[in-house]
Design a protein around this motif. Structure first.
Motif, short mmCIF file in Angstrom:
data_model
loop_
_atom_site.label_atom_id
_atom_site.label_comp_id
_atom_site.label_asym_id
_atom_site.label_seq_id
_atom_site.Cartn_x
_atom_site.Cartn_y
_atom_site.Cartn_z
N ILE A 20 0.88 -1.21 0.02
CA ILE A 20 0.09 -0.02 0.02
C ILE A 20 0.89 1.15 0.09
CG2 ILE A 20 -1.85 1.34 1.24
CD1 ILE A 20 -2.40 -1.44 2.30
N ASP A 24 -2.12 6.10 -1.32
CA ASP A 24 -3.38 5.10 -1.19
C ASP A 24 -3.63 4.75 0.21
OD1 ASP A 24 -3.44 4.77 -3.88
OD2 ASP A 24 -1.88 3.23 -3.94
N SER A 119 -5.42 0.50 3.67
CA SER A 119 -5.85 1.51 2.64
C SER A 119 -6.94 2.11 2.40
CB SER A 119 -5.91 0.42 1.30
OG SER A 119 -7.20 -0.27 1.43
#
Ligand code: SF4
Length: 474
Positions: A20, A24, A119
């Motif tokens: 990630i 994000d 995320s």
């Protein structure tokens, strides 16, 4: 998986290895920007554990600010008739794997180095509480390790509480590590292998011996033995040492066979106590990197938490990229801090006689294990920030590598095909190693050249940072 119907995101092994990026992420827990973070597993008495209980001390995910980083601690307490305290390290290491099963939840590293990200996508799907994460961990641990009869999970995000518990966690890790010290590789019949990190580095296999601690620094030989006993089909397995082929480099026939099998033929030989030739593979979870510095014919060491660039101008992240991925890269070697306390540490390369630089923080941690006459001869960032300063320091202090220095020869690096390099490697003097620049980027005239699986034979290599180019933050 029906077992996770009440969890707002998917859970499964397919999410292992998911990265990630900062753009994000909803929130970040631990990681390089936070000093205090930890994860711990503790074996308790049955009456001390309430099965399934999940406690959150500090703000829950939904109370956190988007884009922010928080101090973090996870404590897993388990009980079971057959559970022994020596399983704590192994149970703790599974936190990494199981967190990564959760869609949009990334867990990197271990112990005091943990780095997690959630995320935005998974947050929007409803993963807004540690209650869900605790439930997933509880179910996965109990189904995969039936020896655990009761388990409770505590998440700590309160900065003061994390700070308070952090030194206690460090003490627990140290006590665990100390237990394995003193036992010699020659004294045991079996070593252990671990392939838990193959989801990130498919050709990586750790070989855990009493005197070569796992790369992540989280699994000792005792921990591995306990794990292989309770879960022989799991990611940690027994290795019959076989014949000792080279006591200095640390080559065993049984290790070669086991690693070949577990890496599907990719890695065929392993030399346990050297960073050259057939070094132990490096996944991505190593606590530090030992990197060869050709200009001084010695090794620098850098740990994950070191924020500055090292003495050769490269940051940990850049050196780690040149080391990681389950490869055997000459002169770039993933290590744990505990391995630095072993008498076998880089034994074939000269051990501490060959170590020239390390951050002060690492030096403090391993000081008592460095031969007394060398402690003041190894530079830290306070003594040398460049190769020239390092050379001057080593000369002034009379570091043993100085005696290895030959007349300085300035020669342009010559790029030769891999086969030719191999032949030259055989013929080359042992102390002028060939560097395999598997994905080492070279920047020249505005172009970035990436050498894949090429070998460069050079008398001398100078590596400098390019002004204005900051190493990418992972
Ligand atoms: S670094 Fe090695 S011992 Fe640690 S989890 Fe990964 S494969 Fe296992």
């Amino acid at each position: 998986m029906s077992m996770f119907q009440d969890i707002p995101v998917d859970v499964g092994v397919i999410y292992e290895g998911e990265r990630i990026r900062r753009k994000d992420m909803y929130v970040e827990l631990g990681g390089p920007d936070v000093k205090e973070k930890f994860e711990l597993a503790r074996v308790k008495k049955p009456e001390e554990v309430e099965d399934g209980k999940i406690t959150i001390i500090g703000p829950d995910i939904k109370d956190m600010e988007e884009g922010k980083t928080y101090p973090f601690g996870i404590v897993i307490e388990v009980a079971g008739a057959k559970l022994e305290p020596e399983l704590e390290g192994v149970i703790e290491r599974r936190i990494h794997a199981y967190c990564n099963y959760i869609e949009g939840f990334m867990h990197l590293n271990q112990r005091y180095d943990i780095w997690l990200r959630l995320s935005k996508k998974s947050y929007q799907k409803g993963l807004n509480s540690f209650q869900y994460i605790g439930k997933v961990l509880h179910r996965l641990f109990k189904s995969e390790l039936p020896i655990i009869e009761k388990m409770q999970v505590t998440f700590i995000t309160d900065a003061e509480k994390v700070k308070e518990l952090y030194p206690q966690a460090l003490q627990i890790y140290e006590a665990r590590d100390a237990r394995a010290r003193g036992l010699k590789d020659e004294e045991v019949d079996k070593f252990y292998g671990c392939i838990l990190c193959q989801s990130f580095a498919p050709t990586h296999c750790c070989v855990i011996t009493p005197q070569r601690y796992s790369n992540c620094g989280a699994i000792s030989w005792f921990d591995a033995r306990a794990s292989a006993n309770i879960d022989p089909k799991g990611p940690i397995f027994e290795i019959d040492k076989g014949e000792l082929l080279d006591p200095i480099k640390g080559e065993y026939s049984g290790v070669n066979e086991a690693v070949k099998k577990r890496t599907l033929g990719e890695i065929t030989r392993v030399w346990l106590y050297t960073a050259f030739g057939y070094p132990h593979t490096s996944c991505g979870c190593f606590e530090g990197v030992a990197f060869y510095i050709p200009e001084v014919d010695g090794f620098g060491i850098v740990h994950r938490g070191y924020k500055d660039v090292t003495v050769n101008g490269l940051a940990f992240s850049t050196l780690a990229d040149s080391t990681a991925g389950g490869r055997q890269v000459d002169g770039f070697h993933g290590i744990s801090i505990e391995y630095m306390r072993s008498p076998k540490f880089l034994q074939a390369d000269g051990g501490y006689q060959r170590v020239v630089w390390m951050p002060k923080e690492v030096k403090e941690r391993v000081k008592n294990f460095i031969p007394a006459e060398l402690v003041d001869k190894i530079a830290t960032e306070e003594d040398a920030k460049t190769i020239d300063e390092l050379k001057a320091f080593l000369k002034a202090r009379g570091h043993p590598v100085v005696e290895r220095w030959k007349e300085e020869v300035v020669a342009a690096p010559e790029v030769v095909p891999a086969e030719a390099a191999e032949a030259m490697e055989e013929a080359a003097p042992a102390m002028v190693p060939t560097i395999t620049a598997a994905t080492l980027p070279i920047t020249a005239g505005g172009y970035k050249i990436i050498l894949k699986d090429a070998k460069i034979y050079a008398k001398r290599v100078i590596i400098k940072t390019v002004k204005g180019e900051k190493p990418e933050k992972r």
